[in-house]
Every structure is written in C-alpha cells, then in structure tokens.
Design a protein around this motif. Structure first.
Motif, PDB file in Angstrom:
ATOM      1  N   THR A 142       0.817  -1.148  -0.104  1.00 42.27           N
ATOM      2  CA  THR A 142       0.181   0.018  -0.067  1.00 42.27           C
ATOM      3  C   THR A 142       0.839   1.234   0.158  1.00 42.27           C
ATOM      4  O   THR A 142       0.714   2.061  -0.671  1.00 42.27           O
ATOM      5  CB  THR A 142      -0.806   0.022   1.264  1.00 42.27           C
ATOM      6  N   LYS A 143       1.774   1.354   0.620  1.00 41.55           N
ATOM      7  CA  LYS A 143       2.895   2.377   0.883  1.00 41.55           C
ATOM      8  C   LYS A 143       3.549   2.555  -0.136  1.00 41.55           C
ATOM      9  O   LYS A 143       3.773   3.587  -0.829  1.00 41.55           O
ATOM     10  CB  LYS A 143       3.720   2.216   1.963  1.00 41.55           C
ATOM     11  N   TYR A 144       4.006   1.570  -0.857  1.00 38.21           N
ATOM     12  CA  TYR A 144       4.635   1.613  -2.250  1.00 38.21           C
ATOM     13  C   TYR A 144       3.913   2.036  -3.221  1.00 38.21           C
ATOM     14  O   TYR A 144       4.236   2.862  -4.102  1.00 38.21           O
ATOM     15  CB  TYR A 144       5.375   0.445  -2.532  1.00 38.21           C
ATOM     16  N   ARG A 145       2.756   1.393  -3.638  1.00 39.34           N
ATOM     17  CA  ARG A 145       1.876   1.796  -4.575  1.00 39.34           C
ATOM     18  C   ARG A 145       1.310   3.395  -4.511  1.00 39.34           C
ATOM     19  O   ARG A 145       1.204   4.263  -5.368  1.00 39.34           O
ATOM     20  CB  ARG A 145       0.666   0.979  -4.578  1.00 39.34           C
ATOM     21  N   GLY A 146       1.066   3.837  -3.068  1.00 36.32           N
ATOM     22  CA  GLY A 146       0.813   5.314  -2.795  1.00 36.32           C
ATOM     23  C   GLY A 146       1.982   6.239  -3.245  1.00 36.32           C
ATOM     24  O   GLY A 146       1.511   7.144  -3.849  1.00 36.32           O
ATOM     25  N   LEU A 147       3.179   5.878  -2.910  1.00 42.76           N
ATOM     26  CA  LEU A 147       4.306   6.312  -3.350  1.00 42.76           C
ATOM     27  C   LEU A 147       4.527   6.566  -4.824  1.00 42.76           C
ATOM     28  O   LEU A 147       4.778   7.709  -5.579  1.00 42.76           O
ATOM     29  CB  LEU A 147       5.632   5.948  -2.894  1.00 42.76           C
TER      30      LEU A 147
END
Length: 335
Positions: A200-205
């Motif tokens: 989730t964090k990577y895709r958000g970034l």
C-alpha cells in the motif's frame, strides 16, 4: 433524497498557499452499484487530458493573451449538449468573432478560458454567471495541483506545493538531496530474493510520483520503471523510489517554461533502446512533443512485444509518436 448506490464526499479546496478557498460537497455515484432503469441511464463528465491543458497554456503564451479561471458551484454530470464543441477534444469550446477567438477548456467543474480580445472574456463571464451559479477566480494561478505563473515573458508551470505534500506524506521532509533521480549503475529487476515491503505504501508513493510527472518530464523514465514492480515490491524498489524523492528535494522549483511570442511549430522526437530489459528482452521507448520551444507532451513505456531488430523497435514507437503528433495537430487546428 439520496440516489441509490451513492455517497456524499466533503472536502476543502485549497489554493497554492494551502489556504481554504471554499468547501466542496460532491454526490458521487458508485458505478458498480447502478442498474439500468433504476439509477442513471447515462452520465457525462468532461475531463480534459493534461497535455491539452499544457497545449492551451503554451498557445496562450505564444499568442500573448492571459488565461482566467471560473468554478462551477453546482455541477450536474448528466444531460445533453447541443452546442458545437471541439472536433478532437470534447472538453474544448471555441467561439470565433472575425479575427478574434476565445478558448474554453472544461475539467468537470473547473473552467479555464482566454481570448485574444478582453471583451470576449467579459461577455463569456457575464453569460455563464447569468445562466449558472459560478464564481470568478481571476487569473489562472492554480489548477489541478499545477501552479501557473503568468507574465509578459511567458508562463511557468510547476508543482511545488504538491511536491512538498509528498515529502510530508511519506516522511521525507528532512531527507538528503540526490543529484540524479537514479544512480547510473542501478539496475532494477523483480528481486525475487529481496525483502518484501508494504504494498500500500509503495503503490501510494508511485501513484503520487506519477501525477508529479505532469510537470516533471525529468523523472518520467525512472518513475515508470519503479511502477513495473508495484504488484510485489521489494526493499530495493522502495529504496529506488525514495531516491527520486531525494532528487526532488533539491529541485522542487523546477518546472516547465513556456516563452511568449515563439513561432508555433509542432515537433516530435522519439527514441528507444534495444532489448533493454534483461528479464523479458523488451525495449523501452520514449517520446516528447514541443510546440515551438514549449514542451507539451512526453511519454516513456516498455513495448508490449519483443522486437527482433533495432529497426523494428524504432518503427513501433515512431508510429506511436506520429499518432500523438496527428492528435495534437488536430487540436491546434481547432485553435
């Protein structure tokens, strides 16, 4: 009365200085819950492509007129349009008066417009405010997260505010600066043996960085490269993505400059590597398109098929480059 399969969304609309300009209340329909004959039969939401917005900015700068912005207080995203709109872009409205012209670009409930004669803008504002509940925002300065600085010498486009929001969101406000968005010796692959990270964090970034490419072509290639591994990101991938933030830390004021009174010539460039990806032997291609000295469109993508020669690689993406040029040419013909 509430519409079946819908919800209210409340948010604040901020300007480039993060000052609340007004409050927004949107009734949003959930498309997957709609049934024919019960809910909507057809909806229409005019959404302009970002390259169209950049093309309008460049054309306005070269033609020597300013752009203004209006905001619709109440927008209904369904209905019939009887007026003639642009042949290529259905969000573009044009009115010509002898040798003068007014251009109106729509993005849902935001309107940007400009004319070669001030009286045309005044007539348009009076007509719109007489028909709909609209507020005049003045000269265009902040649109879709893009900061626009208009002057007699040209128009400067950047995303300084949005860039700072990304630093805050991913806790990179105090990070060190990097001279390049990607190390020259870096090679990215699936890294099957690598340590997994929060998807989730990577895709958000990556999603945040992808929107930042609206005014930063210098990070287009590396952001698209990192986006290939969003399905199963590893520690090496998020490290590469954070390096992009470190590069942005020292280049937050970088943007696009559209000089005024430049000759209007449409030029396109394309280039490709050959079997650059070591995993599947596919090639990566890139294009850019300029109106005079103004960069208005760019693209970086790994090709869908494996080419057997360098000539085949070039032909595949030259075709895509030419298709974009023809589309931009038709848009300019409307202008």
């Amino acid at each position: 009365m509430n519409i079946i399969g819908s919800k209210w969304v409340f948010r604040n609309k901020l300007d480039e200085a993060s000052v609340n300009t007004r409050n927004n209340a949107n009734l949003v329909a959930k498309g997957y819950n709609q049934e024919e004959g019960i809910d909507y039969g057809e909806i229409f939401s005019p959404v302009a492509r970002l390259e169209v917005v950049r093309l309008l900015l460049a054309f306005a700068s070269m033609s020597g007129f300013k752009l203004f912005q209006m905001d619709v207080k109440s927008a209904f995203l369904n209905g019939f349009i009887n007026e003639e709109v642009g042949m290529i872009d259905k969000t573009l409205f044009i009115k010509k008066a002898i040798s003068e012209i007014i251009l109106v670009q729509i993005y849902v409930d935001d309107i940007i417009f400009g004319a070669t004669k001030d009286s045309l803008c005044e007539e348009f504002v009076a007509a719109m405010q007489g028909e709909f509940e609209m507020s005049m925002m003045g000269e265009l300065s902040f649109f879709l997260g893009l900061q626009v600085k208009q002057s007699k010498d040209g128009i400067f486009l950047c995303q300084l505010k949005y860039c700072k929001e990304i630093f805050k969101k991913f806790e990179m406000e105090s990070c060190k600066e990097a001279s390049t968005p990607m190390h020259s010796s870096c090679y990215m692959d699936a890294d099957a043996a690598g340590k997994e990270v929060d998807q989730t964090k990577y895709r958000g970034l990556i999603g945040s960085l992808l929107y930042l490419t609206a005014s930063r072509p210098d990070i287009m290639f590396v952001v698209c490269l990192c986006a290939r591994y969003h399905a199963n990101p590893k520690e090496s991938h998020i490290k590469a993505a954070k390096r992009i933030l470190k590069y942005l830390k020292g280049t937050t004021n970088v943007g696009l400059w559209y000089p005024s009174y430049s000759p209007i010539h449409l030029i396109g460039y394309s280039n490709s590597d050959f079997a650059g990806c070591k995993l599947d032997q596919k090639s990566t291609s890139g294009t850019c398109h300029l109106l005079g000295s103004s960069l208005i469109s760019w693209h970086s993508k790994k090709q869908a098929c494996v080419a057997l020669s360098t000539i085949e690689v070039e032909y595949i993406f030259v075709g895509s480059c030419c298709a974009q040029i023809l589309w931009l040419k038709q848009q300019l013909a409307n202008f």
